[in-house]
Design an enzyme around this catalytic site. Structure first.
Site, PDB file in Angstrom:
ATOM      1  N   HIS A 158       0.826  -1.228   0.000  1.00 23.99           N
ATOM      2  CA  HIS A 158       0.000   0.000   0.000  1.00 23.99           C
ATOM      3  C   HIS A 158       0.851   1.266   0.000  1.00 23.99           C
ATOM      4  CE1 HIS A 158      -3.511  -2.532   1.057  1.00 23.99           C
ATOM      5  NE2 HIS A 158      -2.619  -3.182   1.797  1.00 23.99           N
ATOM      6  N   SER A 279      20.365  19.636 -13.388  1.00 21.11           N
ATOM      7  CA  SER A 279      19.350  20.630 -13.732  1.00 21.11           C
ATOM      8  C   SER A 279      20.026  21.875 -14.299  1.00 21.11           C
ATOM      9  CB  SER A 279      18.580  20.993 -12.465  1.00 21.11           C
ATOM     10  OG  SER A 279      18.019  22.285 -12.579  1.00 21.11           O
TER      11      SER A 279
END
Ligand code: ARG
Length: 514
Positions: A158, A279
């Site tokens: 989960h 980045s």
């Protein structure tokens, strides 16, 4: 009449935009090797059955061998105005030999059996490449260093921390499921490996063909006998796309774990620098782009499966041009799947897991609460009772802002609940390592169980590796035999004798469709 190969009944030629809309020369580039091999097999059979005169067979084989040389030297150019690879090769044979001789090539063959034969031959190669790439990736996963047998990761259900597992357990899980992809590919291979050649347009032919000999010359293990089925079937191709889509999905799930676990919040794994990029604005970033793309490319493989199912669903038996839409997206799916398998193998080799971090998280996230329940159960309490006691402990600790590390608090709470457990015992059973070591059930996360599973998986890898090698050898032998016989005949040897000579190099056919 137009000068098209099919031009006899036409008063005018197709327009350029119709040609552009209908041609397949670009996607057919990948089929050139198969179309030439197939044509060689077809002509050997036509000559052996005296469907074409011996001299014509000899000349046709000579012309086909010249085209193959051109192709191998990168000089065979497919001309768009000739629509597809089949017309290109026939036209070039005719330009070489003249229509009287070259015009024999397409006797008792249609582009309808031809294209499916080519596609099956190409697909066989790809399926074997995919098996090889999977086996390599599985090899990377199974080659974990021994210390990873006890390097801890939180196991999740989960998306919530569930029970501790080892890095080796995680790696062998992916190896185990990828091995099923290998099995699936092998199943698809078996059904692809049947020869439609000789089905002709849809109904067979009045010429006395020998479909078994062409099948064997092409390395096939069976003849797909029914002519209408053989020319119409695309299920082999959809099944392959399905294997690629499932394989792509499996790789995507692994990639998702890498992306999530390499984030700062988890810090459980780091990809090698070579598999990440930075980045343009944020200097701190190290983005796991290979894993992200492995996840994203699964869209292509899944999309192709849907495209093929949709394309084929309304096509009545017998060839319709819809069916030529079977190739372009499938080629993309093949490229996406194979390149993903290969790059993920490289990425896997360089993954660095942080077992200490995993252990820390497991102490903090109550992953070993089950162990207390198991301990109480071993002492005689019913498991459901023990589950409640353990749950009550977790709840009380959370209220205090404590974790299972706080054994003093835990001992006190448990005593209050009427189930005292000494602190040293708690320290032992709550340790993530104790749990991982103790899960010795078959297939569990203990080093012993993982080592046993790894041995089973390795045995399977060896068996599939042997199958892969044997199958490739079979295809290569048939290929070399067919071209060897063609060379002999083109050089003047008797065709029957040439076929007898290579017979031992050709596969035997399965007797039935089992
Ligand atoms: N280029 C075609 C394809 O890719 C080959 C078969 C064409 N057959 C035909 N009757 N138009 O499927």
């Amino acid at each position: 009449m137009t000068d098209k190969l099919w031009g006899g009944r036409f008063a005018e030629d197709i327009t350029q935009d119709v040609l552009d809309y209908t041609l397949t020369v670009d996607v057919d580039e990948r089929l050139v090797f198969a179309d030439l091999w197939q044509s060689v097999a077809h002509v050997l059979m036509l000559g052996a059955r005296k469907i074409v005169p011996a001299e014509a067979a000899r000349d046709l084989l000579g012309a086909l061998l010249r085209l193959r040389d051109q192709s191998e030297n990168g000089r065979l150019r497919l001309r768009p105005e000739l629509e597809d690879v089949h017309f290109n090769i026939e036209q070039q044979v005719i330009e070489d030999l003249g229509r009287e001789v070259g015009g024999h090539l397409q006797t008792a063959r249609s582009r309808n059996d031809q294209v499916s034969t080519d596609a099956r031959m190409y697909l066989r190669r790809v399926q074997l490449d995919a098996v090889e790439a999977n086996l390599e990736l599985i090899g990377e996963l199974l080659g974990f260093p021994e210390e990873e047998l006890l390097a801890i990761l939180p196991g999740y259900t989960h998306g919530q921390a569930a029970q501790p597992i080892s890095v080796a357990f995680w790696k062998t899980a992916h190896a185990s499921l990828l091995l099923r992809d290998v099995r699936r590919l092998r199943g698809a291979f078996d059904r692809t490996d049947e020869s439609p050649l000789g089905a002709c347009a849809l109904a067979g032919t009045s010429f006395p063909l020998d479909r078994q000999v062409t099948a064997r010359l092409l390395g096939f293990r069976a003849v797909l006998s029914h002519a209408l089925d053989a020319t119409s079937a695309r299920d082999y191709l959809i099944e392959s796309a399905s294997a690629f889509a499932i394989g792509g999905n499996n790789l995507s799930r692994m990639a998702e774990e890498i992306v999530v676990w390499s984030g700062h919040e988890h810090s459980l794994v780091e990809v090698q620098d070579a598999y990440a990029t930075g980045s343009s604005i944020m200097p701190q970033k190290k983005n796991p782009v290979v894993a992200e793309l492995a996840r994203g490319r699964a869209g292509r493989t899944a999309g192709t499966l849907v495209q093929l199912l949709t394309m084929a669903k309304g096509v009545t038996l017998g060839y319709s041009c819809d069916l030529q839409e079977d190739k372009p997206y499938l080629w993309h799916a093949i490229d996406a799947y194979l390149s993903t398998l290969r790059i993920v193998a490289g990425q896997t080799r360089g993954l660095r897991f942080d077992g200490a971090r995993g252990e820390e998280l497991c102490w903090d996230n109550f992953s070993t609460a089950t162990e207390l329940a198991n301990h109480l159960t071993a002492g005689g309490l019913a498991f459901r009772e023990a589950h409640h006691v353990s749950g009550a402990l977790v709840s009380a600790l959370i209220r205090r802002g404590a974790t299972l590390r706080d054994t003093a608090a835990s001992a006190e709470i448990l005593a209050g609940l009427g189930h005292p457990v000494p602190e040293p015992v708690l320290a032992r059973i709550f340790a993530p390592r104790t749990a991982v070591t103790g899960y010795t059930s078959p297939g569990g996360t203990s080093p012993r169980s993982v080592t046993a599973v790894r041995a089973e998986l390795r045995a399977a890898v060896t068996a599939y590796g042997a199958w892969l090698e044997g199958t490739r050898r079979r295809l290569q032998r048939a290929h070399d035999a067919a071209f060897g016989a063609a060379r002999d005949v083109a050089d003047g040897a008797d065709l029957g004798k040439a076929l007898d000579r290579i017979a031992p190099d050709l596969p035997t056919l399965y007797g039935d469709l089992s």
